[in-house]
Design an enzyme around this catalytic site. Structure first.
Site, PDB file in Angstrom:
ATOM      1  CD  GLU A 139     -36.425  23.723 -35.191  1.00  0.00           C
ATOM      2  OE1 GLU A 139     -36.143  23.012 -36.233  1.00  0.00           O
ATOM      3  OE2 GLU A 139     -36.372  23.482 -34.082  1.00  0.00           O
ATOM      4  CB  ILE A 153     -30.149  22.101 -31.560  1.00  0.00           C
ATOM      5  CG1 ILE A 153     -29.960  22.751 -30.142  1.00  0.00           C
ATOM      6  CG2 ILE A 153     -30.587  20.810 -31.818  1.00  0.00           C
ATOM      7  CD1 ILE A 153     -31.415  22.767 -29.380  1.00  0.00           C
TER       8      ILE A 153
HETATM    9  N1  COA Z   1     -23.682   6.374 -28.454  1.00  0.00           N
HETATM   10  C1  COA Z   1     -23.651   6.813 -27.239  1.00  0.00           C
HETATM   11  N2  COA Z   1     -23.748   7.924 -26.400  1.00  0.00           N
HETATM   12  C2  COA Z   1     -23.645   8.731 -27.378  1.00  0.00           C
HETATM   13  C3  COA Z   1     -23.540   8.852 -28.947  1.00  0.00           C
HETATM   14  C4  COA Z   1     -23.512   7.375 -29.523  1.00  0.00           C
HETATM   15  N3  COA Z   1     -23.523   7.171 -30.572  1.00  0.00           N
HETATM   16  N4  COA Z   1     -23.327   9.910 -29.643  1.00  0.00           N
HETATM   17  C5  COA Z   1     -23.277  10.884 -28.584  1.00  0.00           C
HETATM   18  N5  COA Z   1     -23.455  10.292 -27.458  1.00  0.00           N
HETATM   19  C6  COA Z   1     -23.445  10.898 -26.028  1.00  0.00           C
HETATM   20  C7  COA Z   1     -22.276  11.893 -25.834  1.00  0.00           C
HETATM   21  O1  COA Z   1     -21.020  11.155 -25.504  1.00  0.00           O
HETATM   22  C8  COA Z   1     -22.902  12.756 -25.039  1.00  0.00           C
HETATM   23  O2  COA Z   1     -22.848  12.250 -23.574  1.00  0.00           O
HETATM   24  P1  COA Z   1     -22.433  13.078 -22.270  1.00  0.00           P
HETATM   25  O3  COA Z   1     -23.480  14.132 -22.209  1.00  0.00           O
HETATM   26  O4  COA Z   1     -22.359  12.386 -21.288  1.00  0.00           O
HETATM   27  O5  COA Z   1     -21.303  13.893 -22.877  1.00  0.00           O
HETATM   28  C9  COA Z   1     -24.515  13.136 -25.413  1.00  0.00           C
HETATM   29  O6  COA Z   1     -24.577  11.834 -26.136  1.00  0.00           O
HETATM   30  C10 COA Z   1     -24.490  13.944 -26.228  1.00  0.00           C
HETATM   31  O7  COA Z   1     -23.892  14.236 -27.440  1.00  0.00           O
HETATM   32  P2  COA Z   1     -23.586  15.465 -28.214  1.00  0.00           P
HETATM   33  O8  COA Z   1     -22.821  15.130 -29.533  1.00  0.00           O
HETATM   34  O9  COA Z   1     -22.484  16.155 -27.294  1.00  0.00           O
HETATM   35  O10 COA Z   1     -24.792  15.996 -28.229  1.00  0.00           O
HETATM   36  P3  COA Z   1     -24.952  17.671 -28.751  1.00  0.00           P
HETATM   37  O11 COA Z   1     -25.325  18.447 -27.560  1.00  0.00           O
HETATM   38  O12 COA Z   1     -23.879  18.318 -29.867  1.00  0.00           O
HETATM   39  O13 COA Z   1     -26.543  17.410 -29.650  1.00  0.00           O
HETATM   40  C11 COA Z   1     -27.879  15.966 -30.763  1.00  0.00           C
HETATM   41  C12 COA Z   1     -26.542  16.488 -30.564  1.00  0.00           C
HETATM   42  C13 COA Z   1     -27.997  15.057 -32.135  1.00  0.00           C
HETATM   43  C14 COA Z   1     -28.457  15.310 -29.754  1.00  0.00           C
HETATM   44  C15 COA Z   1     -28.917  17.273 -31.033  1.00  0.00           C
HETATM   45  O14 COA Z   1     -28.288  17.954 -32.350  1.00  0.00           O
HETATM   46  C16 COA Z   1     -30.328  16.808 -31.169  1.00  0.00           C
HETATM   47  O15 COA Z   1     -31.056  16.551 -30.606  1.00  0.00           O
HETATM   48  N6  COA Z   1     -30.656  16.916 -32.733  1.00  0.00           N
HETATM   49  C17 COA Z   1     -31.935  16.474 -33.071  1.00  0.00           C
HETATM   50  C18 COA Z   1     -32.834  17.685 -33.616  1.00  0.00           C
HETATM   51  C19 COA Z   1     -32.312  18.640 -34.786  1.00  0.00           C
HETATM   52  O16 COA Z   1     -31.167  18.286 -35.125  1.00  0.00           O
HETATM   53  N7  COA Z   1     -33.114  19.505 -34.764  1.00  0.00           N
HETATM   54  C20 COA Z   1     -32.674  20.447 -35.931  1.00  0.00           C
HETATM   55  C21 COA Z   1     -33.105  21.822 -35.838  1.00  0.00           C
HETATM   56  S1  COA Z   1     -32.728  22.675 -34.406  1.00  0.00           S
END
Ligand code: COA
Length: 445
Positions: free
Chosen positions: A240, A218
Site C-alpha cells: 500500500e 506504517i
Molecule cells: N498501550 C498504550 N500505549 C501504547 C501501546 C499500548 N499497548 N502501544 C503503543 N503505545 C504508545 C507508544 O508508547 C507510543 O507512544 P509515544 O508516541 O508517546 O511514544 C505510541 O503509542 C505509538 O506507538 P508506536 O509503536 O511507536 O507506533 P508506530 O509509529 O510504530 O505505529 C501503529 C504503530 C500500529 C500505530 C501504526 O502501524 C498503525 O497505525 N497501524 C494501523 C494501520 C496499518 O497498519 N496500515 C497498514 C498499511 S500502511
C-alpha cells in the site's frame, strides 16, 4: 470554463480557488505527501463566509488551522480516514471524526454514503507535459475516484513532486482549475531502528523466503525489517505504502520483482511516504507503478501474488488473537488503513502469510502489549478469525487455525518475561482459556 481550455487559461490563484467553496460543501482531498497544502492553508483565511464545510482527508501531514483551531468549530468539520499525529490532539474536540474503513473501499464507501456526490476535489500534481498530461505523483489511494466524482476539480501544481508512473496520469481537460505552489515535499523524519525493532525484524525476516512478494505497513518496525532482508534474492513489492527501506532493498539487489505472479518486474503501491531518497527513486521510474488503492489493496488482487507476505504493526493483541492497531482504549490513534486488506490478502496467496509485528511492551516497558482481553474501547483492526502470525522481540506465534488455548500458549511465549505469569493467571481467572487440562490431551497441538 470549458474543459478544453489550456493550462494557462485554467491557472488561478489559491485564494480564487478557495473562493469557489460555499457553505455546506464537501471537499475531498489528496492525501499524505500529496495533500494540497496551499488550498488547505487558505481555508482558514476565508472562514467568515463558510459554515459547515466538510473536508474528507486521510493521514494529514501538516497541522492546518482550519482543522486545529477551536475557533473553526462551526465553519469546518473534518471526516478522516486515517489520523496523523496532529489529528489525535483534536479528536475529542468535536470538529473531526474517524471514518471506519478498509482502505480498498475507503473512497467507494464514502461516495456511497454521500449518494455519489462530492462538490469539490483538491489534489496535487506535477506540471503538465507538452501533451497536457500531469502525474498525480505520490498518492492514488482515493484520489482518482474522488476526482472523477467531484463537480469541481482543482489541482495544486508543484514542480517538486516526482512524476510517478502507473495509473497516475490526469489530463488538463479533466481539471477545472489549477493553482501553483512549488513548496518542498513533506518528508518523514528518519530515525535509526532500536535494538528491539531490529530483533523483531530478524524474526520477521526468518519467515520471508527468497522469491516472496512483500507489503510493509506504517510505523517504525516495518522500516527496521528491511535491514534484515538485504541478503534475500528475487523479492517483489506489492504494497500500500512505499517506504525508504524498499529503496534500500532495491539498491541492495534483494528486490527484483522477477518472481512476482502479477505485475511481474514492477513494484506496485498506492502511495509513498518517506524521504527525498524515496521520492527521487520514484521519479520517472519505469520499474514502479502507483495504482489506485482499490486495486493495490483488494485482498483478491493481493491474494493472486505467490508467497505474498504482509507485515503490519499493532498497539495491542489479546490472547484470542484480536489485534488493535488503531486506538489506545477509547482514544482513537490512527486507522485500519490497509491492515486488514493486506493481512487477509496475504493469507489468500499460495504460500502467503499475514504478519503482525509489535514490541512486547509499551510505555518504557511498564505495560505488556499482549493482554488477556483488549482494553475497553479498543477498536479491533484484525478480528481473531482473520489473524495469522504475531511476532515480538521474543519470537513468533502462529495463530492461524489454532484454538483459543493454543493461541494463548503461543502468545504468552512471546510476551515479555516480566508479564508471562501474570498473563496466565488472568487468562485462567477470566475463563478465556479452559483451566482444567484434561489428562492425556496435549495443550498445544
Ligand atoms: N498501550 C498504550 N500505549 C501504547 C501501546 C499500548 N499497548 N502501544 C503503543 N503505545 C504508545 C507508544 O508508547 C507510543 O507512544 P509515544 O508516541 O508517546 O511514544 C505510541 O503509542 C505509538 O506507538 P508506536 O509503536 O511507536 O507506533 P508506530 O509509529 O510504530 O505505529 C501503529 C504503530 C500500529 C500505530 C501504526 O502501524 C498503525 O497505525 N497501524 C494501523 C494501520 C496499518 O497498519 N496500515 C497498514 C498499511 S500502511
Amino acid at each position: 470554463m470549458g474543459r478544453t481550455a489550456t493550462y494557462a487559461e485554467k491557472l488561478i490563484t489559491i485564494p480564487e480557488a478557495v473562493a469557489m467553496v460555499k457553505s455546506n460543501m464537501r471537499i475531498g482531498t489528496a492525501i499524505a505527501a500529496s495533500e494540497p497544502t496551499g488550498l488547505l492553508t487558505e481555508l482558514a483565511n476565508q472562514k467568515e463566509r463558510l459554515f459547515d464545510v466538510h473536508t474528507w482527508v486521510c493521514l494529514p501531514m501538516r497541522a492546518y488551522e482550519y482543522a486545529m483551531n477551536p475557533e473553526m468549530a462551526e465553519h469546518f468539520f473534518v471526516d478522516n480516514w486515517f489520523y496523523g499525529v496532529n489529528d489525535r490532539k483534536v479528536h475529542s474536540q468535536g470538529r473531526m471524526s474517524y471514518i471506519p474503513n478498509n482502505l480498498h473501499r475507503a473512497a467507494t464507501d464514502k461516495l456511497y454514503a454521500s449518494g455519489g456526490k462530492l462538490d469539490v476535489f483538491w489534489g496535487t500534481a506535477t506540471p503538465p507535459d507538452e501533451r497536457g498530461f500531469m502525474s498525480l505523483s505520490l498518492s492514488l489511494v482515493v484520489e482518482k475516484e474522488l476526482l472523477k466524482a467531484a463537480d469541481l476539480v482543482v489541482l495544486e501544481i508543484n514542480e517538486n513532486l516526482p512524476w510517478t508512473l502507473g495509473d497516475t496520469q490526469v489530463h488538463i481537460s479533466e481539471v477545472d482549475y489549477v493553482v501553483e505552489n512549488h513548496i518542498p515535499l513533506f518528508e518523514l523524519p528518519s530515525e535509526p531502528s532500536s535494538e528491539v525493532e531490529l530483533k523483531i525484524g530478524e524474526y520477521v525476516a526468518s519467515l520471508i523466503e527468497d522469491g516472496s512478494t512483500l507489503q510493509l505497513g506504517i510505523g517504525g518496525i516495518p522500516n527496521a525489517i528491511t535491514s534484515s532482508l538485504v541478503d534475500r534474492k528475487e523479492l517483489g513489492i506489492h504494497t500500500e505504502m512505499f517506504n525508504d527501506g524498499m529503496v534500500d532493498l532495491y539498491e541492495a539487489g534483494a528486490v527484483t520483482n522477477s518472481k512476482k505472479s502479477i505485475y511481474k518486474g514492477k513494484m506496485v503501491g498506492a502511495f509513498a511516504l518517506g524521504s527525498k531518497k524515496l521520492y527521487d527513486f520514484l521519479n520517472n521510474n519505469i520499474g514502479v507503478e502507483l495504482l489506485q488503492g482499490r486495486v493495490t489493496n483488494d485482498p483478491y488482487v493481493i491474494g493472486q501474488n505467490y508467497k505474498m507476505i504482509s507485515v503490519n504493526t499493532a498497539l495491542q493483541v489479546d490472547v484470542m488473537g484480536q489485534v488493535c492497531s488503531q486506538s489506545i482504549g477509547y482514544r482513537h490513534f490512527s486507522g485500519t488503513g490497509g491492515q486488514l486488506d493486506t493481512h487477509r490478502g496475504a493469507q489468500l496467496s499460495e504460500g502467503g502469510r499475514g504478519i503482525i509485528a509489535l514490541r512486547s511492551t509499551a510505555k518504557k516497558g511498564q505495560i505488556s502489549t499482549i493482554v488477556p482481553i483488549l482494553s475497553a474501547g479498543s477498536e479491533v483492526t484484525v478480528p481473531s478469525q482473520c489473524v495469522d502470525t504475531v511476532v515480538t522481540e521474543y519470537g513468533i506465534a502462529e495463530l492461524r487455525g489454532r484454538s483459543l488455548r493454543e493461541r494463548a500458549a503461543a502468545l504468552i511465549k512471546i510476551t515479555h518475561p516480566d508479564f508471562r505469569d501474570q498473563l496466565w493467571e488472568e487468562v485462567e481467572k477470566l475463563g478465556i482459556v479452559p483451566k482444567v487440562i484434561v489428562p492425556g490431551i496435549s495443550f498445544v497441538s
